[in-house]
Design a protein around this motif. Structure first.
Motif, PDB file in Angstrom:
ATOM      1  N   GLY A 150      35.415  46.708  35.030  1.00 54.76           N
ATOM      2  CA  GLY A 150      36.420  47.332  34.889  1.00 54.76           C
ATOM      3  C   GLY A 150      38.032  46.356  35.529  1.00 54.76           C
ATOM      4  O   GLY A 150      38.412  45.415  35.892  1.00 54.76           O
ATOM      5  N   ILE A 151      39.106  47.557  35.409  1.00 53.46           N
ATOM      6  CA  ILE A 151      39.834  47.301  34.791  1.00 53.46           C
ATOM      7  C   ILE A 151      41.276  48.319  35.937  1.00 53.46           C
ATOM      8  O   ILE A 151      40.374  49.749  36.152  1.00 53.46           O
ATOM      9  CB  ILE A 151      41.036  47.739  33.888  1.00 53.46           C
ATOM     10  CG1 ILE A 151      40.064  46.681  32.362  1.00 53.46           C
ATOM     11  CG2 ILE A 151      42.814  47.652  33.840  1.00 53.46           C
ATOM     12  CD1 ILE A 151      41.102  45.401  32.791  1.00 53.46           C
ATOM     13  N   TYR A 152      41.511  47.602  37.034  1.00 52.93           N
ATOM     14  CA  TYR A 152      42.123  48.218  38.137  1.00 52.93           C
ATOM     15  C   TYR A 152      43.523  49.171  37.658  1.00 52.93           C
ATOM     16  O   TYR A 152      44.422  48.166  37.411  1.00 52.93           O
ATOM     17  CB  TYR A 152      42.000  47.684  39.422  1.00 52.93           C
ATOM     18  CG  TYR A 152      40.303  47.337  40.124  1.00 52.93           C
ATOM     19  CD1 TYR A 152      40.315  48.769  40.716  1.00 52.93           C
ATOM     20  CD2 TYR A 152      39.935  46.472  39.772  1.00 52.93           C
ATOM     21  CE1 TYR A 152      38.885  48.572  41.581  1.00 52.93           C
ATOM     22  CE2 TYR A 152      38.748  46.284  40.377  1.00 52.93           C
ATOM     23  CZ  TYR A 152      38.125  47.482  41.046  1.00 52.93           C
ATOM     24  OH  TYR A 152      36.417  47.210  41.066  1.00 52.93           O
TER      25      TYR A 152
ATOM     26  N   ILE B 180      50.918  48.861  55.085  1.00 55.55           N
ATOM     27  CA  ILE B 180      50.168  48.239  54.288  1.00 55.55           C
ATOM     28  C   ILE B 180      49.334  49.841  53.458  1.00 55.55           C
ATOM     29  O   ILE B 180      48.756  49.895  54.272  1.00 55.55           O
ATOM     30  CB  ILE B 180      49.587  47.114  53.544  1.00 55.55           C
ATOM     31  CG1 ILE B 180      50.508  45.883  54.238  1.00 55.55           C
ATOM     32  CG2 ILE B 180      48.871  47.647  51.964  1.00 55.55           C
ATOM     33  CD1 ILE B 180      49.725  44.653  54.140  1.00 55.55           C
ATOM     34  N   THR B 181      49.802  50.190  52.458  1.00 54.55           N
ATOM     35  CA  THR B 181      48.710  51.712  51.352  1.00 54.55           C
ATOM     36  C   THR B 181      48.920  51.153  50.195  1.00 54.55           C
ATOM     37  O   THR B 181      49.562  50.596  49.449  1.00 54.55           O
ATOM     38  CB  THR B 181      50.034  52.952  51.905  1.00 54.55           C
ATOM     39  OG1 THR B 181      50.434  52.726  53.437  1.00 54.55           O
ATOM     40  CG2 THR B 181      48.943  54.046  51.493  1.00 54.55           C
ATOM     41  N   GLN B 182      47.682  51.324  50.173  1.00 52.68           N
ATOM     42  CA  GLN B 182      46.888  50.757  49.063  1.00 52.68           C
ATOM     43  C   GLN B 182      46.702  51.672  48.032  1.00 52.68           C
ATOM     44  O   GLN B 182      45.623  52.732  48.853  1.00 52.68           O
ATOM     45  CB  GLN B 182      45.914  49.828  48.377  1.00 52.68           C
ATOM     46  CG  GLN B 182      46.566  48.316  49.750  1.00 52.68           C
ATOM     47  CD  GLN B 182      45.163  47.264  49.126  1.00 52.68           C
ATOM     48  OE1 GLN B 182      45.435  46.200  49.125  1.00 52.68           O
ATOM     49  NE2 GLN B 182      43.979  47.481  50.145  1.00 52.68           N
ATOM     50  N   ARG B 183      46.817  52.435  46.677  1.00 58.11           N
ATOM     51  CA  ARG B 183      46.293  53.270  46.137  1.00 58.11           C
ATOM     52  C   ARG B 183      45.276  52.828  44.757  1.00 58.11           C
ATOM     53  O   ARG B 183      46.735  52.589  44.367  1.00 58.11           O
ATOM     54  CB  ARG B 183      47.147  54.155  46.084  1.00 58.11           C
ATOM     55  CG  ARG B 183      46.722  55.369  45.459  1.00 58.11           C
ATOM     56  CD  ARG B 183      47.835  56.892  44.986  1.00 58.11           C
ATOM     57  NE  ARG B 183      47.850  57.623  44.703  1.00 58.11           N
ATOM     58  CZ  ARG B 183      47.557  58.184  42.997  1.00 58.11           C
ATOM     59  NH1 ARG B 183      48.456  57.962  42.329  1.00 58.11           N
ATOM     60  NH2 ARG B 183      47.093  59.084  42.638  1.00 58.11           N
ATOM     61  N   ILE B 184      43.964  52.796  44.562  1.00 63.16           N
ATOM     62  CA  ILE B 184      43.641  51.372  43.984  1.00 63.16           C
ATOM     63  C   ILE B 184      42.951  53.093  43.201  1.00 63.16           C
ATOM     64  O   ILE B 184      41.697  53.777  43.518  1.00 63.16           O
ATOM     65  CB  ILE B 184      42.412  50.402  44.297  1.00 63.16           C
ATOM     66  CG1 ILE B 184      43.896  50.117  45.035  1.00 63.16           C
ATOM     67  CG2 ILE B 184      41.842  49.544  43.525  1.00 63.16           C
ATOM     68  CD1 ILE B 184      42.577  49.015  46.303  1.00 63.16           C
ATOM     69  N   GLY B 185      43.380  52.826  41.888  1.00 64.35           N
ATOM     70  CA  GLY B 185      42.712  54.026  41.125  1.00 64.35           C
ATOM     71  C   GLY B 185      41.487  53.013  39.669  1.00 64.35           C
ATOM     72  O   GLY B 185      42.048  51.996  39.186  1.00 64.35           O
ATOM     73  N   ALA B 186      41.047  53.570  39.340  1.00 68.93           N
ATOM     74  CA  ALA B 186      40.448  52.868  37.642  1.00 68.93           C
ATOM     75  C   ALA B 186      40.859  52.895  36.610  1.00 68.93           C
ATOM     76  O   ALA B 186      41.353  53.904  36.554  1.00 68.93           O
ATOM     77  CB  ALA B 186      38.632  53.395  37.948  1.00 68.93           C
ATOM     78  N   LEU B 187      41.007  52.175  35.875  1.00 71.49           N
ATOM     79  CA  LEU B 187      41.543  52.514  33.810  1.00 71.49           C
ATOM     80  C   LEU B 187      40.578  53.202  33.535  1.00 71.49           C
ATOM     81  O   LEU B 187      39.682  52.288  32.764  1.00 71.49           O
ATOM     82  CB  LEU B 187      42.800  51.404  33.768  1.00 71.49           C
ATOM     83  CG  LEU B 187      43.398  51.619  32.607  1.00 71.49           C
ATOM     84  CD1 LEU B 187      43.430  52.913  32.586  1.00 71.49           C
ATOM     85  CD2 LEU B 187      43.350  50.462  32.123  1.00 71.49           C
ATOM     86  N   VAL B 188      40.158  54.420  33.418  1.00 74.51           N
ATOM     87  CA  VAL B 188      39.823  54.573  32.178  1.00 74.51           C
ATOM     88  C   VAL B 188      39.692  55.896  31.282  1.00 74.51           C
ATOM     89  O   VAL B 188      40.137  56.846  31.445  1.00 74.51           O
ATOM     90  CB  VAL B 188      38.511  55.530  33.196  1.00 74.51           C
ATOM     91  CG1 VAL B 188      36.564  56.103  31.856  1.00 74.51           C
ATOM     92  CG2 VAL B 188      37.505  55.115  33.946  1.00 74.51           C
TER      93      VAL B 188
ATOM     94  N   ASN C 186      39.924  57.956  39.783  1.00 71.05           N
ATOM     95  CA  ASN C 186      39.122  58.362  40.961  1.00 71.05           C
ATOM     96  C   ASN C 186      40.057  57.182  42.274  1.00 71.05           C
ATOM     97  O   ASN C 186      39.303  56.319  42.956  1.00 71.05           O
ATOM     98  CB  ASN C 186      37.537  57.930  40.862  1.00 71.05           C
ATOM     99  CG  ASN C 186      37.227  58.147  42.090  1.00 71.05           C
ATOM    100  OD1 ASN C 186      37.617  58.608  43.428  1.00 71.05           O
ATOM    101  ND2 ASN C 186      36.268  57.514  42.492  1.00 71.05           N
ATOM    102  N   PRO C 187      41.576  57.764  42.680  1.00 69.89           N
ATOM    103  CA  PRO C 187      42.300  56.345  43.084  1.00 69.89           C
ATOM    104  C   PRO C 187      41.314  56.774  44.413  1.00 69.89           C
ATOM    105  O   PRO C 187      41.269  58.222  45.366  1.00 69.89           O
ATOM    106  CB  PRO C 187      43.183  57.653  43.611  1.00 69.89           C
ATOM    107  CG  PRO C 187      43.158  59.070  43.369  1.00 69.89           C
ATOM    108  CD  PRO C 187      42.105  59.288  41.963  1.00 69.89           C
ATOM    109  N   GLN C 188      41.189  55.493  45.349  1.00 68.02           N
ATOM    110  CA  GLN C 188      41.222  55.516  46.526  1.00 68.02           C
ATOM    111  C   GLN C 188      42.587  55.098  47.228  1.00 68.02           C
ATOM    112  O   GLN C 188      42.988  54.155  47.157  1.00 68.02           O
ATOM    113  CB  GLN C 188      39.872  54.528  46.753  1.00 68.02           C
ATOM    114  CG  GLN C 188      38.405  54.834  46.212  1.00 68.02           C
ATOM    115  CD  GLN C 188      38.010  56.386  46.131  1.00 68.02           C
ATOM    116  OE1 GLN C 188      37.569  55.897  47.818  1.00 68.02           O
ATOM    117  NE2 GLN C 188      37.993  57.525  45.315  1.00 68.02           N
ATOM    118  N   VAL C 189      42.642  55.630  48.692  1.00 72.76           N
ATOM    119  CA  VAL C 189      43.588  55.000  49.593  1.00 72.76           C
ATOM    120  C   VAL C 189      43.156  54.400  50.606  1.00 72.76           C
ATOM    121  O   VAL C 189      42.293  54.880  51.046  1.00 72.76           O
ATOM    122  CB  VAL C 189      44.501  55.888  49.958  1.00 72.76           C
ATOM    123  CG1 VAL C 189      45.830  55.726  50.556  1.00 72.76           C
ATOM    124  CG2 VAL C 189      45.500  56.919  48.458  1.00 72.76           C
TER     125      VAL C 189
END
Length: 168
Positions: free
Chosen positions: A95-97, A142-150, A156-159
């Motif tokens: 998985g790459i984020y 802190i606000t994190q927006r984390i998505g997959a690199l596909v 599919n970003p998650q906050v």
């Protein structure tokens, strides 16, 4: 006294004793190296996983009195260093984020405010933000927006959001 100073001091005394036994002249107790930053605390800032996998545990270490910040600007500063314990994803190490982290800070002593944005790409959740708020009590969000690199970034970003504080 910091943990490092407690560990270095006995070795400094040994060096002083060795110099005296060897006939060297000592002009006082050897000084421990000054700390380059001070650990404040660790906060949790967990996030949902953009991959079909369990929630990602994320810790953010908070450091203050940073003399040589990683952004190259003059210190002192506050550093926030986030990490997850292991790579997350469909299969191990696959998985790459892509992460887009925003830190809003407010120095309640001086009234100064600021925003730091940090884009990151890695096989695990990790980022580092440096705040230059000046002296005083600093609150931050802190606000994190984390998505997959596909094939493209931020699928599919998650906050997630968390808060903390430190004295600068």
């Amino acid at each position: 006294m910091s943990r490092r100073s407690r560990l270095v001091r006995p070795f400094a005394s040994l060096a002083l004793a060795a110099a005296t036994v060897a006939g060297g002249v000592a002009v006082g107790e050897a000084q421990a190296a000054p700390e380059l930053r001070n650990y404040v605390k660790t906060i949790r800032c967990d996030s949902a996983n953009p991959f079909p996998a369990p929630r990602v545990p994320i810790t953010v270490d908070v450091w203050n009195q940073v003399r040589f910040p990683s952004d190259g600007l003059p210190g002192p500063a506050i550093e926030l260093i986030a990490s997850s314990p292991r790579p997350q994803g469909l299969l191990p190490n696959t998985g790459i984020y892509t992460m887009s982290t925003t830190v809003n800070w407010h120095n309640v002593t001086t009234g100064k405010r600021g925003v730091v944005r940090v884009p990151t790409r890695a096989n695990r959740i990790t980022w580092q933000a440096v705040l230059h708020p000046g002296a005083g009590q600093v609150n931050f969000r802190i606000t994190q927006r984390i998505g997959a690199l596909v094939f493209v970034p931020m699928v599919n970003p998650q906050v997630s959001t968390c808060r903390g504080s430190a004295r600068a």
